[in-house]
Design an enzyme around this catalytic site. Structure first.
Site, PDB file in Angstrom:
ATOM      1  N   ASP A   1     122.411  -9.543   5.531  1.00 36.17           N
ATOM      2  CA  ASP A   1     121.950 -11.018   5.489  1.00 36.17           C
ATOM      3  C   ASP A   1     121.898 -11.429   3.799  1.00 36.17           C
ATOM      4  O   ASP A   1     121.521 -10.353   2.966  1.00 36.17           O
ATOM      5  CB  ASP A   1     120.819 -11.463   6.042  1.00 36.17           C
ATOM      6  CG  ASP A   1     120.764 -12.979   6.139  1.00 36.17           C
ATOM      7  OD1 ASP A   1     121.708 -13.693   6.015  1.00 36.17           O
ATOM      8  OD2 ASP A   1     119.467 -13.540   6.004  1.00 36.17           O
TER       9      ASP A   1
ATOM     10  N   ASN B   1     127.055 -17.903  14.388  1.00 34.76           N
ATOM     11  CA  ASN B   1     127.852 -18.013  13.267  1.00 34.76           C
ATOM     12  C   ASN B   1     128.881 -18.965  13.507  1.00 34.76           C
ATOM     13  O   ASN B   1     129.542 -19.546  12.591  1.00 34.76           O
ATOM     14  CB  ASN B   1     127.957 -16.800  12.619  1.00 34.76           C
ATOM     15  CG  ASN B   1     126.881 -16.011  11.855  1.00 34.76           C
ATOM     16  OD1 ASN B   1     126.957 -14.862  11.953  1.00 34.76           O
ATOM     17  ND2 ASN B   1     125.947 -16.837  11.501  1.00 34.76           N
TER      18      ASN B   1
ATOM     19  N   ARG C   1     128.986 -22.610  12.012  1.00 32.17           N
ATOM     20  CA  ARG C   1     129.102 -22.765  10.284  1.00 32.17           C
ATOM     21  C   ARG C   1     130.496 -23.706  10.365  1.00 32.17           C
ATOM     22  O   ARG C   1     131.375 -23.712  11.225  1.00 32.17           O
ATOM     23  CB  ARG C   1     129.308 -21.241   9.782  1.00 32.17           C
ATOM     24  CG  ARG C   1     127.907 -20.864   9.711  1.00 32.17           C
ATOM     25  CD  ARG C   1     127.948 -19.674   9.053  1.00 32.17           C
ATOM     26  NE  ARG C   1     126.662 -18.846   8.768  1.00 32.17           N
ATOM     27  CZ  ARG C   1     126.362 -17.895   8.048  1.00 32.17           C
ATOM     28  NH1 ARG C   1     126.986 -17.474   6.943  1.00 32.17           N
ATOM     29  NH2 ARG C   1     125.269 -17.370   8.157  1.00 32.17           N
TER      30      ARG C   1
ATOM     31  N   GLU D   1     112.073   0.724  14.815  1.00 25.63           N
ATOM     32  CA  GLU D   1     111.464   0.495  13.410  1.00 25.63           C
ATOM     33  C   GLU D   1     111.938  -0.372  12.493  1.00 25.63           C
ATOM     34  O   GLU D   1     113.157  -0.341  12.404  1.00 25.63           O
ATOM     35  CB  GLU D   1     110.789   1.879  12.567  1.00 25.63           C
ATOM     36  CG  GLU D   1     110.027   3.024  13.348  1.00 25.63           C
ATOM     37  CD  GLU D   1     108.635   2.421  13.562  1.00 25.63           C
ATOM     38  OE1 GLU D   1     108.036   1.891  12.610  1.00 25.63           O
ATOM     39  OE2 GLU D   1     108.100   2.785  14.547  1.00 25.63           O
TER      40      GLU D   1
END
Ligand code: IPE
Ligand code: IPE
Ligand code: MG
Length: 236
Positions: A16, A64, A67, A203
């Protein structure tokens, strides 16, 4: 408490911050997406050095598509260029390519390129590079549920026999281990519909840098952080 000393077998990354990286430099968003390709090269190299077996990259989400058309078109053509340039590397490095998501929503030319590379690299064993394209975690789960419901309607399985293992075998990630480590760049503390089912005990490491700035050293640092974590999986 036992610390996780091993190398993660599967690393997933939410790449990102391309747009913000470009904006900071007064460049069009597309320049950020283009620069992000260098970071992909870096993390692939780092993962191969560490002997990571699966690297999953979130390249384009189901959302997305919302967009502006101009950006979507540009992203698709960048993706095609990336795939065309990458084939030699994947062959040389013995990396297998696998795409997950609603690949049938991608333009024909992109799909053909993906199919060609998946085929050409299917026996490679150094690492699997998984590209999440038109991927949404909810769609993945709904799609799995539909397949199971259809199997049940055909009388092939009883709903009472559904379990986590069977469910996972119907997801786009079938046959892959769940990610051990999830990295998100650009500081955002959210999952944005990535691998919802698969990250139940993953994690997470959030990195402030924008994706185009992410380098091999940043991947190593995230893995070091992972190695310090205590993974308990709900036990003591
Ligand atoms: C990530 O960068 C790439 C894709 C989602 C395709 P963004 O395009 O989301 O960049 P920001 O988050 O707007 O900076
Ligand atoms: C997640 O980033 C999708 C990808 C990196 C491909 P987004 O930029 O689309 O996520 P939000 O909108 O910040 O949640
Ligand atoms: Mg973003």
């Amino acid at each position: 408490m036992e610390k996780t000393r091993e190398t993660p077998q599967h690393i997933a990354i939410i790449m990102d911050g391309n747009g913000r990286w470009a904006k900071q430099r007064g460049l069009p968003r597309l320049a950020g997406h283009r620069a992000g390709a260098d970071s992909v090269r870096e993390v692939m190299k780092a993962c191969l050095e560490l002997n990571v077996k699966y690297l999953t990259l979130y390249a384009f989400s189901s959302e997305n598509w919302n967009r502006p058309e101009k950006e979507v078109t540009a992203l698709m053509s960048l993706l095609e260029q990336f795939l065309a340039n990458k084939l030699d590397d994947l062959v040389r490095l013995k990396v297998r390519l696998r795409a997950i998501g609603q690949v049938d929503r991608l333009p024909n030319s992109t799909r053909e390129k993906i199919a060609e590379i998946e085929q050409a690299t299917q026996h490679h064993q150094a690492m699997t590079l998984v590209l999440a394209l038109s991927y949404g975690g909810r769609e993945d789960i709904i799609n799995a549920a539909k397949q199971l419901a259809e199997d049940a309607l055909r009388g092939e399985i009883l709903p009472s026999a559904f379990d986590a293992e069977l469910f996972a075998s119907k997801l786009h990630t079938a046959g892959m281990p769940d990610p051990d480590l999830l990295i998100r760049t650009s500081g955002e503390m959210r999952v944005s519909n990535f691998l919802l089912w698969q990250i139940s005990y993953t994690e997470m490491v959030i990195v402030k840098k924008f994706w185009p700035e992410f380098r091999e050293g940043d991947l190593f640092a995230a893995v070091d952080e992972y190695r310090k974590r205590h993974r308990r999986f709900g036990s003591l």
